[in-house]
Design an enzyme around this catalytic site. Structure first.
Site, PDB file in Angstrom:
ATOM      1  N   ASN A  13       8.679 -16.842  -0.221  1.00 12.38           N
ATOM      2  CA  ASN A  13       9.134 -16.341  -1.521  1.00 12.38           C
ATOM      3  C   ASN A  13      10.644 -16.133  -1.444  1.00 12.38           C
ATOM      4  OD1 ASN A  13       9.650 -14.944  -3.873  1.00 12.38           O
ATOM      5  ND2 ASN A  13       8.671 -13.035  -3.205  1.00 12.38           N
ATOM      6  N   TRP A  14      11.376 -17.030  -2.097  1.00 14.83           N
ATOM      7  CA  TRP A  14      12.842 -16.965  -2.008  1.00 14.83           C
ATOM      8  C   TRP A  14      13.432 -15.872  -2.897  1.00 14.83           C
ATOM      9  CZ3 TRP A  14      15.351 -22.550  -1.784  1.00 14.83           C
ATOM     10  CH2 TRP A  14      14.923 -23.178  -0.603  1.00 14.83           C
ATOM     11  N   LYS A  15      12.644 -15.264  -3.746  1.00 12.89           N
ATOM     12  CA  LYS A  15      13.131 -14.259  -4.712  1.00 12.89           C
ATOM     13  C   LYS A  15      14.320 -14.857  -5.486  1.00 12.89           C
ATOM     14  CE  LYS A  15      11.512 -10.877  -1.461  1.00 12.89           C
ATOM     15  NZ  LYS A  15      11.259  -9.484  -1.238  1.00 12.89           N
ATOM     16  N   HIS A  98       3.774  -9.237  -7.888  1.00 14.54           N
ATOM     17  CA  HIS A  98       4.655  -8.835  -6.778  1.00 14.54           C
ATOM     18  C   HIS A  98       5.192  -7.427  -7.048  1.00 14.54           C
ATOM     19  CE1 HIS A  98       7.968  -8.725  -3.939  1.00 14.54           C
ATOM     20  NE2 HIS A  98       7.382  -9.737  -3.310  1.00 14.54           N
ATOM     21  N   GLU A 100       7.973  -6.112  -6.655  1.00 14.70           N
ATOM     22  CA  GLU A 100       9.287  -6.024  -7.313  1.00 14.70           C
ATOM     23  C   GLU A 100       9.140  -6.176  -8.820  1.00 14.70           C
ATOM     24  OE1 GLU A 100      11.252  -8.948  -4.857  1.00 14.70           O
ATOM     25  OE2 GLU A 100      11.147  -7.545  -3.175  1.00 14.70           O
ATOM     26  N   GLU A 167       0.389  -6.667   0.437  1.00 10.71           N
ATOM     27  CA  GLU A 167       1.777  -6.386   0.798  1.00 10.71           C
ATOM     28  C   GLU A 167       2.055  -4.894   0.614  1.00 10.71           C
ATOM     29  OE1 GLU A 167       4.405 -10.068   0.371  1.00 10.71           O
ATOM     30  OE2 GLU A 167       4.312  -9.180  -1.597  1.00 10.71           O
ATOM     31  N   GLY A 173      10.837  -6.031   2.614  1.00 13.75           N
ATOM     32  CA  GLY A 173      12.301  -6.035   2.701  1.00 13.75           C
ATOM     33  C   GLY A 173      12.870  -4.863   3.470  1.00 13.75           C
ATOM     34  N   SER A 208       7.967  -7.870   5.593  1.00 10.07           N
ATOM     35  CA  SER A 208       8.834  -7.997   6.779  1.00 10.07           C
ATOM     36  C   SER A 208       8.220  -8.838   7.894  1.00 10.07           C
ATOM     37  CB  SER A 208       9.237  -6.605   7.285  1.00 10.07           C
ATOM     38  OG  SER A 208      10.012  -5.935   6.321  1.00 10.07           O
ATOM     39  N   GLY A 229       9.233 -13.154   2.668  1.00  8.53           N
ATOM     40  CA  GLY A 229      10.408 -13.072   1.800  1.00  8.53           C
ATOM     41  C   GLY A 229      11.659 -13.456   2.580  1.00  8.53           C
ATOM     42  N   GLY A 230      12.382 -12.436   3.048  1.00  6.19           N
ATOM     43  CA  GLY A 230      13.684 -12.631   3.705  1.00  6.19           C
ATOM     44  C   GLY A 230      13.693 -13.712   4.771  1.00  6.19           C
TER      45      GLY A 230
HETATM   46  C1  PEP Z   1       7.897 -10.605  -0.268  1.00  4.05           C
HETATM   47  O1  PEP Z   1       8.858 -10.867  -0.964  1.00  4.05           O
HETATM   48  O2  PEP Z   1       6.752 -10.808  -0.708  1.00  4.05           O
HETATM   49  C2  PEP Z   1       8.104 -10.071   1.076  1.00  4.05           C
HETATM   50  C3  PEP Z   1       7.065  -9.807   1.809  1.00  4.05           C
HETATM   51  O3  PEP Z   1       9.414  -9.883   1.471  1.00  4.05           O
HETATM   52  P1  PEP Z   1       9.920  -9.591   2.976  1.00  4.05           P
HETATM   53  O4  PEP Z   1       9.262 -10.605   3.879  1.00  4.05           O
HETATM   54  O5  PEP Z   1      11.399  -9.764   2.911  1.00  4.05           O
HETATM   55  O6  PEP Z   1       9.497  -8.196   3.328  1.00  4.05           O
END
Ligand code: PEP
Length: 250
Positions: A13-15, A98, A100, A167, A173, A208, A229-230
Site C-alpha cells: 500500500n503506497w498510500k 483502512h 487512515e 491491522e 506506521g 509495520s 505500507g512504508g
Molecule cells: C498500511 O498502510 O496498511 C500499513 C500497514 O502501513 P505500515 O506498514 O507502514 O505500518
C-alpha cells in the site's frame, strides 16, 4: 478454497506516495519474476499511477489494486473514482476500511459496506481492513471492535471474493508490531468470526511489517500474507518481504 490451498498475498500500500518516473523505475527494479510460486504479489499505488502501472505489473505477474473507491459506478460525484473505473484501469483489488480513512476521512462501517457491495458489483476483490486502537486493546475491547467491523459481511459475503487484513491501528506506521502471540490469538478470533459469517477468506496481517520481522509474522498460524505500507515504497525492501513470505509459506 480452504486455508491450506490458498496462496499467501503480499500487498504493498503506497498510500499518498509515488510519481510516474519513480514508479516505472520501481517496476523495473522488481525484476522479471517477483512473485514466487506460493506467493501472490500486489501493489496499490495512488490513483494517478493505476493506468501506467497496470500493463508493466501484469507482465510480471503482479496484481494491481486501489486504495479506496466510491460506492456508485458513475455520475455526478465530483472528485470520486468508481469501482468500474478501477476495473477499467486493470485493478483486481481495492483496499476498504483502512484505518487512515476511518480516522482521518471519518469513513464508518455503513459507508464501507456500501463500497464493498459496489466493488463486488464491478468484479473487484475488496481487502477489508479491520483493527483496534491502542486504548481499545488496553481496555480488553479488541474482539468487540473486530466483531463490529466484520459485521458488515453479515448475509452478503458468502462465496464473494474477499481478503481481510487485520491491522492493529497502533502498529500502522509506528514501527511497533503486534507480538506473535497477539497476532496468533487475534487471527484465530478473526477466522472464527469469519466462519460464523460464512466466509472462508484469506486474512493478512498489517502494521509495520519490515524485511527483518516479516518471516516471523508470516509464519504465525492464521496469517496468510501481509499488507505492507512504508516498507513497500522501496522495491528492495518489498522484495525482501516477498522472499520472507516465500520462506514462511514453504
Ligand atoms: C498500511 O498502510 O496498511 C500499513 C500497514 O502501513 P505500515 O506498514 O507502514 O505500518
Amino acid at each position: 478454497m480452504s486455508g491450506a490451498e490458498r496462496r499467501c498475498l503480499v500487498a504493498g500500500n503506497w498510500k499518498m506516495n509515488g510519481l510516474l518516473e519513480d514508479a516505472m523505475a520501481y517496476v523495473a527494479e522488481l525484476g522479471e519474476n517477483p512473485a514466487p510460486e506460493h506467493v501472490e504479489v500486489a501493489i496499490m499505488p495512488p490513483f494517478t499511477l493505476l493506468h501506467p502501472m497496470s500493463g508493466p505489473l501484469s507482465e510480471k505477474g503482479v496484481r494491481l489494486g486501489a486504495q479506496s473507491v466510491y460506492f456508485e459506478q458513475k455520475g455526478a460525484f465530483t472528485g470520486s473514482i468508481s469501482p468500474l473505473m478501477l476495473r477499467d484501469a486493470g485493478c483486481h483489488y481495492v483496499i476498504l476500511g483502512h484505518s487512515e480513512r476511518r480516522d482521518i476521512i471519518h469513513e464508518d462501517n455503513a459507508l464501507i459496506r456500501k463500497k464493498m457491495l459496489a466493488a463486488w458489483q464491478a468484479g473487484l476483490e475488496p481487502i477489508l481492513c479491520i483493527g483496534e486502537h491502542l486504548e481499545e486493546r488496553e481496555a480488553g475491547k479488541t474482539n468487540d471492535v473486530l466483531r463490529e467491523q466484520l459485521a458488515i459481511l453479515e448475509g452478503v459475503a458468502e462465496n464473494k471474493p474477499l481478503t481481510v487484513a487485520y491491522e492493529p491501528v497502533w502498529a500502522i506506521g509506528t514501527g511497533r508490531t503486534a507480538t506473535p502471540e497477539q497476532v496468533v490469538e487475534t487471527h484465530a478470533f478473526v477466522h472464527e468470526e469469519l466462519a460464523r459469517l460464512g466466509c472462508d477468506c484469506r486474512v493478512l496481517y498489517g502494521g509495520s511489517v519490515k524485511p527483518d520481522n516479516a518471516e516471523a509474522l508470516l509464519a504465525c498460524p492464521g496469517v496468510e500474507g501481509a499488507l505492507v505500507g512504508g516498507a513497500s515504497l522501496q522495491a528492495d525492501s518489498f522484495m525482501r518481504i516477498i522472499e520472507a513470505a516465500a520462506r514462511a509459506a514453504g
